[in-house]
Design an enzyme around this catalytic site. Structure first.
Site, PDB file in Angstrom:
ATOM      1  CB  SER A 207      -0.958  -0.040   1.184  1.00 18.62           C
ATOM      2  OG  SER A 207      -1.962   0.903   1.009  1.00 18.62           O
TER       3      SER A 207
ATOM      4  CE  LYS B 274      -6.063  -3.246   0.237  1.00 22.31           C
ATOM      5  NZ  LYS B 274      -6.508  -1.909  -0.129  1.00 22.31           N
TER       6      LYS B 274
END
Length: 386
Positions: A303, A328
């Site tokens: 992320s 992600k």
């Protein structure tokens, strides 16, 4: 709803035993109030791709409201609605769970003080915190975790195992105990550890021969971006830098952008969309653009850490070494439900400066490397320095 901006953080096991990775994008709230740059606003159609919309947000909110009116659980109704929606990263959290999550991003959490990774289907301890219950029990890096509270952990995702250790799956508080089965060579034994409140030291810095400054960022918690900037400014003249993002599960996106500002002289860090509306994140001017830089990544790099990696790679600021990152790159918006619980629902995705999507793909390093990644990084820095 909090005004802080954040991306991904491993959180807990969803009911139904599916692992949830929260991409809690209060980022969206920050953008709405003008605390994030909103340059390059274009619709998804204008940018040549289909919009990512979340009509299920209304469905989830409606299900919770109807349950409240009927005297049943809004949280359980919302969970069923999220499950029906097919939202891979959607999740519902109680008010207490969400509050604890925010505490983690502030640098505090409940745990036993050990870090772990998956290796060949097994869970291996990689680090033990100083003065923690794990250290007091004599656990060392390299020890193998065999079980947690009697449940075998081989083959389980490491994030799931860590969630069980912390007590996330059963909402165990600080002061509760957890039994851990361990293996070291021919020795097999069990330790009972007490969970305690810990402060997360997200950024660690050490000097290596070379000369090389190693900056390890475990997660982007509050203040970590400024710590990275300070570490860069304080590193001795003429040294190269290794930015170690291996196992970094994400965190506050504003901190990741601040960290990017340590190495970039302004410019684009990433774009993201909210229901198809394009927005952008920019680094501050004045970063160190001359010092040789290598970024280390692996399958645990997620992320916000992927966002930073993608920016450094796309803008030719760092050589990326290691293995493909987690992948992600979706954006969730938090919705407060009538009983105080919070639903995190996908509303869009982010992209690197060159327009690469990360979600489900990850970032491929410039140079593949396994356990000797740090050695490879030091060799590369020697060449870049010359």
């Amino acid at each position: 709803m909090s005004g802080r901006d954040l991306f991904c953080q491993p959180r807990r096991i969803r009911r139904g035993a599916a692992l949830t990775l929260v991409f809690a994008s209060v980022l969206v709230a920050g953008a709405a109030t003008g605390s994030l740059p909103e340059a390059n606003r274009r619709t998804a159609a204008e940018s040549g791709r289909s919009a990512t919309r979340a009509p299920h947000r209304a469905d989830v909110a409606r299900a919770a409201e109807e349950a409240m009116a009927d005297g049943t659980s809004p949280m359980e109704a919302a969970q069923r609605a999220v499950s029906r929606s097919g939202d891979r990263w959607g999740a519902v959290y109680s008010a207490g769970e969400y509050e604890e999550f925010e505490e983690i991003l502030d640098g505090e959490y409940t745990g036993v003080g050990l870090w772990a990774r998956e290796r060949d289907g097994r869970i291996e301890v990689t680090r033990v915190g100083s003065g923690t219950p794990a250290e007091e029990a004599g656990i060392r890096p390299g020890d193998r975790l065999r079980s947690v509270d009697g449940r075998k952990v081989d083959g389980r995702p490491v994030t799931e195992v860590v969630a069980i250790l912390r007590g996330d799956t059963t909402e165990e508080p600080a002061g509760s105990s957890v039994r851990v089965g361990l293996e070291r060579g021919a020795r097999v034994w069990t330790e009972t550890l007490r969970r305690v409140r810990l402060s997360r030291d997200s950024v660690t810095v050490r000097e290596l021969p070379g000369p090389v400054t190693l900056i390890k960022v475990a997660a982007f918690t509050k203040g970590s971006g400024a710590e990275v900037r300070r570490a860069v400014r304080r590193s001795p003249a003429g040294t190269g830098i290794v930015l170690d993002l291996r196992g970094n599960s994400g965190g506050l996106v504003a901190e990741a952008v601040t960290a990017a500002s340590a190495f970039l002289d302004g410019g684009l860090v990433a774009t993201y969309d909210v229901d198809g509306e394009q927005r952008a994140l920019h680094a501050r001017a004045g970063g160190d653009t001359t010092r040789p830089l290598v970024a280390l990544v692996d399958g645990g790099t997620m992320s916000a850490a992927e966002l930073l990696t993608g920016a450094l790679q796309d803008r030719s600021r760092a050589v990326v070494v290691g293995s493909r990152t987690f992948g992600k790159g979706s954006v969730q918006m938090p919705t407060r439900l009538p009983d105080g619980s919070v639903a995190e629902l996908t509303v869009g995705h982010y992209r690197t400066p060159s327009g690469r999507g990360v979600d489900g793909r990850g970032i491929t390093p410039d140079l593949e490397a396994g356990e000797r990644a740090l050695e490879r990084a030091e060799t590369i820095l020697t060449g870049l320095g010359r």
